[in-house]
Write a protein that holds these residues in place. Structure first.
Motif, PDB file in Angstrom:
ATOM      1  N   UNK A 119       9.078  18.953   3.585  1.00 34.15           N
ATOM      2  CA  UNK A 119       7.652  18.621   3.481  1.00 34.15           C
ATOM      3  C   UNK A 119       7.293  18.239   2.045  1.00 34.15           C
ATOM      4  N   UNK A 120       7.813  18.984   1.079  1.00 33.04           N
ATOM      5  CA  UNK A 120       7.544  18.679  -0.328  1.00 33.04           C
ATOM      6  C   UNK A 120       8.097  17.301  -0.676  1.00 33.04           C
ATOM      7  N   UNK A 121       9.283  17.002  -0.209  1.00 35.95           N
ATOM      8  CA  UNK A 121       9.886  15.687  -0.481  1.00 35.95           C
ATOM      9  C   UNK A 121       9.047  14.572   0.137  1.00 35.95           C
ATOM     10  N   UNK A 122       8.564  14.772   1.346  1.00 34.56           N
ATOM     11  CA  UNK A 122       7.691  13.768   1.970  1.00 34.56           C
ATOM     12  C   UNK A 122       6.429  13.563   1.142  1.00 34.56           C
ATOM     13  N   UNK A 123       5.821  14.658   0.670  1.00 29.72           N
ATOM     14  CA  UNK A 123       4.592  14.560  -0.109  1.00 29.72           C
ATOM     15  C   UNK A 123       4.804  13.854  -1.440  1.00 29.72           C
ATOM     16  N   UNK A 124       5.986  13.964  -1.993  1.00 29.08           N
ATOM     17  CA  UNK A 124       6.276  13.261  -3.263  1.00 29.08           C
ATOM     18  C   UNK A 124       6.236  11.752  -3.089  1.00 29.08           C
ATOM     19  N   UNK A 125       6.333  11.290  -1.861  1.00 30.06           N
ATOM     20  CA  UNK A 125       6.261   9.852  -1.585  1.00 30.06           C
ATOM     21  C   UNK A 125       4.842   9.314  -1.572  1.00 30.06           C
ATOM     22  N   UNK A 126       3.854  10.176  -1.702  1.00 29.46           N
ATOM     23  CA  UNK A 126       2.454   9.762  -1.710  1.00 29.46           C
ATOM     24  C   UNK A 126       1.890   9.871  -3.117  1.00 29.46           C
ATOM     25  N   UNK A 127       0.955   8.998  -3.455  1.00 29.47           N
ATOM     26  CA  UNK A 127       0.321   9.116  -4.766  1.00 29.47           C
ATOM     27  C   UNK A 127      -0.766  10.193  -4.704  1.00 29.47           C
ATOM     28  N   UNK A 128      -1.355  10.498  -5.855  1.00 32.50           N
ATOM     29  CA  UNK A 128      -2.327  11.598  -5.932  1.00 32.50           C
ATOM     30  C   UNK A 128      -3.537  11.348  -5.037  1.00 32.50           C
ATOM     31  N   UNK A 129      -3.996  10.112  -4.953  1.00 33.39           N
ATOM     32  CA  UNK A 129      -5.143   9.789  -4.098  1.00 33.39           C
ATOM     33  C   UNK A 129      -4.804  10.051  -2.630  1.00 33.39           C
ATOM     34  N   UNK A 133      -6.365  12.916  -0.028  1.00 34.48           N
ATOM     35  CA  UNK A 133      -6.878  12.626   1.315  1.00 34.48           C
ATOM     36  C   UNK A 133      -6.225  13.549   2.340  1.00 34.48           C
ATOM     37  N   UNK A 134      -4.921  13.741   2.225  1.00 28.16           N
ATOM     38  CA  UNK A 134      -4.205  14.647   3.146  1.00 28.16           C
ATOM     39  C   UNK A 134      -4.751  16.059   2.992  1.00 28.16           C
ATOM     40  N   UNK A 135      -4.902  16.510   1.740  1.00 29.44           N
ATOM     41  CA  UNK A 135      -5.431  17.854   1.468  1.00 29.44           C
ATOM     42  C   UNK A 135      -6.825  18.010   2.068  1.00 29.44           C
ATOM     43  N   UNK A 136      -7.690  17.032   1.859  1.00 27.39           N
ATOM     44  CA  UNK A 136      -9.040  17.094   2.398  1.00 27.39           C
ATOM     45  C   UNK A 136      -9.054  17.159   3.920  1.00 27.39           C
TER      46      UNK A 136
END
Length: 149
Positions: A119-129, A133-136
């Protein structure tokens, strides 16, 4: 019911993820002779530790939706299994707090660690914005689920 648009596709995917995570947690519980509530309790205790909070049995029971007797039985069961210990509070020595034993942390890391790493590796593929959005979205769904009763 909402129309079957792209939003519903994501809702269905979230439901599928929830089911798979539940099954993954159930396999962990099964392999380690635990009840699913035991796993939820250990997660709640580790989350409290992560943010520097002490967890009394009363707070744990409230977080899990258990009454006093159910909470006592849960903590007793986890203590007998060597997963938790009761200790005096650091801030208030009169309080008894429940802490996770390192053995339980290691057991959880062995089972859930690879999934968390993925999951962490997948999230590293996304930028902060995108991560915001995912967090929200996830926070909004969690809050809605918490207030759904």
């Amino acid at each position: 019911m909402a129309s079957e648009g792209p939003e519903m596709e994501l809702v269905h995917l979230l439901r599928a993820v929830t089911v798979e995570l539940g099954l993954h947690s159930a396999r962990f519980a099964n392999r380690n002779g635990m009840h699913p509530t035991d796993v939820r309790a250990l997660i709640a205790l580790m989350d409290a530790t992560r943010v520097g909070e002490e967890m009394t049995a009363g707070r744990l029971g409230a977080a899990l939706g258990l009454n006093s007797a159910g909470t006592t039985a849960l903590v007793d069961r986890l203590e007998r299994a060597g997963h938790v210990r009761r200790v005096r509070g650091r801030r208030d020595r009169r309080q008894v707090v429940v802490e996770v034993e390192q053995r339980a942390v290691e057991l959880g890391q062995a089972h859930f660690g690879p999934l968390i790493a993925h999951a962490v590796e997948l999230l590293r593929g996304y930028d902060e914005r995108e991560r915001a959005a995912i967090r929200g979205f996830l926070e909004g769904v969690r809050e809605a689920a918490a207030g759904a009763d």
